[in-house]
Scaffold this motif. Structure first.
Motif, PDB file in Angstrom:
ATOM      1  N   ARG A   1      22.770  -9.709  17.997  1.00  0.00           N
ATOM      2  CA  ARG A   1      22.056 -10.002  16.749  1.00  0.00           C
ATOM      3  C   ARG A   1      21.179 -11.242  16.918  1.00  0.00           C
ATOM      4  N   ARG A   2      21.680 -12.229  17.651  1.00  0.00           N
ATOM      5  CA  ARG A   2      20.913 -13.462  17.887  1.00  0.00           C
ATOM      6  C   ARG A   2      19.648 -13.167  18.688  1.00  0.00           C
ATOM      7  N   GLU A   3      19.747 -12.343  19.727  1.00  0.00           N
ATOM      8  CA  GLU A   3      18.581 -11.985  20.538  1.00  0.00           C
ATOM      9  C   GLU A   3      17.534 -11.244  19.706  1.00  0.00           C
ATOM     10  N   VAL A   4      17.999 -10.333  18.862  1.00  0.00           N
ATOM     11  CA  VAL A   4      17.073  -9.587  18.006  1.00  0.00           C
ATOM     12  C   VAL A   4      16.377 -10.535  17.030  1.00  0.00           C
ATOM     13  N   THR A   5      17.123 -11.466  16.448  1.00  0.00           N
ATOM     14  CA  THR A   5      16.553 -12.419  15.494  1.00  0.00           C
ATOM     15  C   THR A   5      15.510 -13.296  16.171  1.00  0.00           C
ATOM     16  N   ILE A   6      15.844 -13.838  17.338  1.00  0.00           N
ATOM     17  CA  ILE A   6      14.912 -14.717  18.051  1.00  0.00           C
ATOM     18  C   ILE A   6      13.654 -13.949  18.446  1.00  0.00           C
TER      19      ILE A   6
END
Length: 63
Positions: A24-29
């Protein structure tokens, strides 16, 4: 070589299990980076458009 639908779905499931899904963090960034790049590109093209418009109106003498 006919493949049964059941065998096909098994293989699809097997291949899908091998995929490394982003966190989720990679997608957000990545999403934020895309929005920032779109904003920068739009500012650049807006400025380029204004400069070209100014130059053309200056050269043609249109006011």
């Amino acid at each position: 070589m006919a493949l049964s639908p059941f065998k096909f779905l098994q293989e699809v499931r097997s291949e899908t299990a091998k995929v490394t899904w982003p966190t989720r963090r990679e997608v957000t960034i990545t999403t934020i980076m895309v929005f920032v790049m779109v904003a920068l590109a739009s500012i650049f093209f807006f400025a380029a458009d204004m400069i070209i418009r100014y130059l053309i109106t200056f050269l043609l003498g249109v006011h």
